[in-house]
Design a protein around this motif. Structure first.
Motif, short mmCIF file in Angstrom:
data_model
loop_
_atom_site.label_atom_id
_atom_site.label_comp_id
_atom_site.label_asym_id
_atom_site.label_seq_id
_atom_site.Cartn_x
_atom_site.Cartn_y
_atom_site.Cartn_z
N ARG A 86 -68.30 -35.52 16.35
CA ARG A 86 -69.02 -34.22 15.90
C ARG A 86 -68.75 -33.26 16.81
O ARG A 86 -69.60 -32.79 17.71
CB ARG A 86 -70.58 -34.11 15.63
N TYR A 87 -67.45 -32.82 16.96
CA TYR A 87 -67.21 -31.82 18.19
C TYR A 87 -67.56 -30.47 18.13
O TYR A 87 -67.70 -29.73 18.98
CB TYR A 87 -65.59 -31.84 17.84
N GLY A 88 -68.10 -29.97 16.78
CA GLY A 88 -68.81 -28.79 16.72
C GLY A 88 -69.98 -28.78 17.53
O GLY A 88 -70.43 -27.55 18.21
N TYR A 89 -70.80 -29.66 17.34
CA TYR A 89 -72.15 -29.78 18.28
C TYR A 89 -71.77 -30.02 19.62
O TYR A 89 -72.68 -29.62 20.55
CB TYR A 89 -72.91 -31.11 17.68
N VAL A 90 -70.64 -30.60 19.92
CA VAL A 90 -70.20 -31.07 21.33
C VAL A 90 -70.08 -29.53 22.11
O VAL A 90 -70.39 -29.16 23.02
CB VAL A 90 -69.06 -31.78 21.41
N CYS A 91 -69.30 -28.60 21.15
CA CYS A 91 -69.06 -27.31 21.88
C CYS A 91 -70.36 -26.51 21.83
O CYS A 91 -70.43 -25.79 23.11
CB CYS A 91 -68.12 -26.56 21.11
N ILE A 92 -71.25 -26.75 21.26
CA ILE A 92 -72.53 -25.87 21.14
C ILE A 92 -73.36 -26.52 22.34
O ILE A 92 -73.92 -25.67 23.28
CB ILE A 92 -73.25 -26.20 19.96
N ALA A 93 -73.25 -27.79 22.72
CA ALA A 93 -74.09 -28.47 23.78
C ALA A 93 -73.38 -27.78 24.99
O ALA A 93 -74.08 -27.53 26.08
CB ALA A 93 -73.95 -29.85 23.82
#
Length: 835
Positions: A86-93
């Motif tokens: 879930r790379y979108g959440y990775v970028c948000i983190a």
């Protein structure tokens, strides 16, 4: 919620109901976790929830003790999202972590950083390029933060290794590969910024780190190598150039070197040398020169000599490598010395030149022997000899480049040092390795004299006695007596460089009849006291070698042009009235030399000597500004232009000279008359007695180097020279010459034999003191001392007598009677002797 709770409990009390429920069913999540969860939207494409991020930031600032827990929870979520792709959440983190890092500057930041670095490491370990770039960008932002408190346990070893690996990325897509490499370069730059000034961190200058960082930067620098050694300014660079890996690499490399302290220079430069060795980049020269230009421009100027010393040591280490490799190192040395200027040599001046001279000798040895002494990288002999000669020229240029950075007193020391290295037949050895013979000796002489030409170029001094001391001038002039024309020409160039202090040499390069010397715009200063002392001490030596240089049959056009320039420089720089007279006598002696039938000179040399004498007398007459003298010189030149143009430089020193016929007789009106010149100069106050005396060179033991001294020369020149040049015997010089008879010649030959015997006796004495045992020498000296003491005792017995005895006689210890001595107080002195 309370309504639901009431329905569930019924009429029971709230306390009873709560106690009957399971404990875990009503576990309340900590506030920091709720705040962290709230920053993540339901759809990751919507991005970070900014309002909730502001709440999280405010909470972190209000309760900094919770910062480490926030970081740990974010790290936990990021690891879970990475595992679930879930790379979108990775970028948000990561965005949230970056904002917290930028906002929170407190003592608890250290604990938060550990969680942050753990997440960055997780991203860098991923095989997804986007995640690697994302982690690198976050690390770069972190590297730009100045922390208030030090960290004792943080390690960056993984980041150095990983960023270096990214710099060598070989991803298939070229655009992605470029982005990964640029990310690696930025990451290394961040590691350097974060650790270079923090003494509590692991030393980034350790070889284990430098061996990874520097080759990674050089790899990217080499991939886009350009001709310019320095990057353009940001205003001049296009947008594409600003983002290129090459420009970014050079900027990072300069920053790294600019932060290097004195003790770190070696660790930073050694990987550069190893990289150039491993990838055979010395032979191309361009990239190696560019690398060291970046190094020399980036490090602190006072550390320049450390780089030079490392290059010299690397040159010695590659002394048995191919000539192209050594030539590349020497070219880099040449460029580095020019950049470093006065700081290039450092404290070990002579060691620098000793290393370069040693490379010259080794190169000559390789060229002559035809092998690199066991090296496997050898081409054919012809190719190798050509490469060795290129190397020798490069070393000679480098010696000159280093010398130009030195002050005058150090350059004088270097001149003496090089002169001491030049092999002189019978005095110094030819080469350190045997088997080279006279060819090797000549090669070394030529190369070291060329080095001296480079060292003396542009040499400026106010005191000629210090610029040309006896220890330097005598061996230099001894090479002027050799038969090799190239060596004699090099000696002339060295003399011109040292004596010319006003850059007048170029104005005398073309030997010609100058109608008006004011057009030359010569720079002339008054001759100083030191200059007068120099000419009194060494003037006769210089005149003699100029005369002998004109006698050489192998002398060509360049030799005569250099001799004319030397005469002109002497007249401008060091001429007083006495020197002018001697130079005029020398010019007339050269004319007599060209007329002499005893000298076996070719026709060209005779015409060249006549032309040289005419050109110089035309010059000196205008410098003396004596009208009658100038008139006589001009009259003879006009006659030569009509009758004998082959006695003038314009018809001799050309490609197809017009020469004198061997059967043609030289008439008197085309010659300069010594009597006429003496007469006109005597009227202007010059020493007529000295002018009337023909110049004859003084022959010394140096002539053995030319190997052409004969008994006839010794009889006709050497025997009479001392009496001719002594001032107190000028009256005798004007008396008619003694008639030469058989007895005269017999006595002269006998004198030569006595001189040979005396020379042999001196040689035996010197050899005895060099080879005899110490006891024998001590006994010999003791015997001489005893003999001397006995003679002194006899003298004292005669001159110092004891007081008189009453009987009027005294008895010596040997029973002999001696006459009675009269005391001084009883002596009768004449009245005129008493004061």
């Amino acid at each position: 919620m309370f309504f639901v709770f009431h329905l569930f409990c019924g009429s029971r009390s709230a306390t009873t109901c709560l106690s009957s429920l399971p404990t875990k069913s009503f576990f309340v999540m900590p506030r920091y976790k709720r705040l962290v969860d709230n920053i993540f939207p339901e759809d990751p494409e919507d991005g970070l929830v900014k309002a909730n991020m502001e709440k999280l930031t405010f909470y972190a600032l209000s309760a900094p003790e919770k910062l480490d827990r926030i970081g740990a929870y974010l790290s936990e979520r990021l690891s879970r999202d990475v595992a679930r792709h879930r790379y979108g959440y990775v970028c948000i983190a990561m965005e949230a972590l970056d904002q917290l890092l930028m906002a929170c500057h407190c003592q608890s930041i250290n604990l938060f950083v550990e969680s942050f670095l753990k997440m960055v490491r997780k991203l860098l370990e991923s095989d997804k390029p986007n995640l690697q770039i994302l982690g690198t960008n976050s690390f770069v932002k972190f590297a730009n933060i100045e922390e208030d408190t030090p960290s004792y346990h943080r390690s960056y070893d993984f980041f150095v290794s990983r960023f270096s690996e990214m710099c060598h990325s070989s991803f298939e897509d070229p655009d992605v590969r470029t982005k990964i490499r640029m990310a690696g370069i930025k990451g290394l730059q961040g590691v350097v910024r974060k650790t270079v000034n923090d003494e509590l961190q692991a030393n980034i200058w350790d070889p284990q780190h430098m061996d990874k960082i520097v080759p990674s930067l050089l790899f990217n620098l080499q991939s886009g190598e350009r001709t310019e050694s320095r990057s353009p300014s940001p205003l001049q660079a296009s947008e594409k150039e600003k983002e290129s890996p090459v420009e970014l690499t050079e900027r990072c490399f300069r920053e790294l070197l600019g932060r290097a302290a004195y003790g770190n220079i070696k660790n930073a430069v050694t990987p550069v040398l190893m990289h150039l060795d491993n990838h055979s980049l010395w032979e191309g020269k361009t990239f190696a020169v560019r690398c060291f230009k970046i190094i020399m421009y980036s490090i602190q100027s006072q550390h320049s000599h450390l780089v030079i010393q490392q290059l010299l040591g690397h040159l010695d280490a590659n002394s048995k490598n191919s000539a192209t490799v050594r030539a590349g190192i020497v070219e880099v040395l040449l460029e580095a010395a020019a950049i470093a200027a006065s700081g290039s040599v450092g404290p070990t001046v002579l060691e620098v030149f000793n290393t370069l001279l040693r490379q010259l000798r080794l190169s000559a040895d390789y060229e002559l022997t035809g092998s690199y002494d066991g090296s496997t990288n050898i081409g054919t002999k012809i190719i190798k000899a050509h490469e060795e000669r290129q190397l020798q020229e490069a070393v000679i240029r480098t010696i000159g480049s280093f010398a130009n950075t030195l002050p005058t007193y150090q350059r004088s020391e270097v001149m003496l040092f090089i002169m001491g290295k030049i092999p002189v037949p019978g005095i110094h050895p030819a080469l350190p390795s045997s088997g080279c013979g006279s060819e090797g000796t000549r090669m070394i002489q030529v190369m070291l004299l060329k080095s001296l030409v480079q060292v003396t170029a542009g040499f400026q001094t106010t005191n000629m006695l210090t610029a040309l001391p006896t220890s330097f001038l005598e061996p230099l002039l001894s090479f002027f007596l050799t038969e090799d024309p190239e060596i004699r020409l090099l000696v002339l160039q060295i003399l011109l460089s040292l004596i010319d202090r006003h850059d007048n040499t170029a104005k005398f390069r073309d030997i010609s009849i100058i109608s008006d010397i004011s057009l030359l715009k010569l720079k002339v200063d008054k001759c100083s006291r030191q200059d007068n002392l120099f000419m009194k001490k060494h003037g006769q030596q210089l005149y003699r070698h100029i005369y002998l240089g004109c006698k050489e049959q192998s002398s060509g056009r360049q030799h005569y042009e250099s001799l004319f320039a030397l005469l002109g420089i002497l007249s401008v720089e060091l001429a007083n009235e006495e020197v002018v007279v001697d130079l005029i006598r020398l010019a007339l002696a050269l004319q007599d030399l060209a007329l002499s039938t005893d000298e076996d000179l070719p026709v060209f040399n005779r015409c060249a000597v006549h032309a040289l004498a005419a050109a110089y007398l035309n010059l000196i007459c205008q410098l003396t500004t004596v009208p009658a003298f100038c008139q006589h010189i001009q009259e003879v030149i006009e006659v030569r232009q009509k009758k004998s143009p082959y006695f003038l430089p314009e018809d001799v020193f050309i490609d197809d000279p017009k020469l004198l016929s061997s059967a043609e007789k030289v008439e008197g009106d085309v010659l300069f008359l010594q009597s006429k010149i003496t007469e006109v100069l005597g009227g202007s106050g010059y020493n007529t007695d000295r002018l009337a005396t023909p110049y004859v060179p003084q022959y010394t033991d140096e002539d053995r180097l030319s190997k052409r001294k004969s008994i006839g020369e010794t009889v006709s020149l050497q025997v009479e020279m001392e009496s001719r040049n002594s001032p107190e015997k000028e009256e005798v010089e004007r008396t008619p010459a003694e008639e030469i008879t058989f007895e005269t010649l017999k006595n002269a030959i006998g004198t030569v034999g006595m001189e040979e015997q005396e020379r042999e006796r001196r040689r035996q004495v010197v050899e005895k003191f060099q080879k005899a045992p110490f006891e024998e020498i001590a006994a010999h000296c003791g015997a001489r001392a005893t003999l001397l003491q006995s003679k002194l005792n006899q003298i004292f017995d005669i001159t110092i007598r004891p007081p008189p005895s009453p009987s009027g006689t005294i008895s010596s210890g040997y029973g002999q009677s001696q006459s009675r001595s009269i005391p001084i107080y009883e002596m009768k002195f004449p009245d005129l002797c008493v004061y």
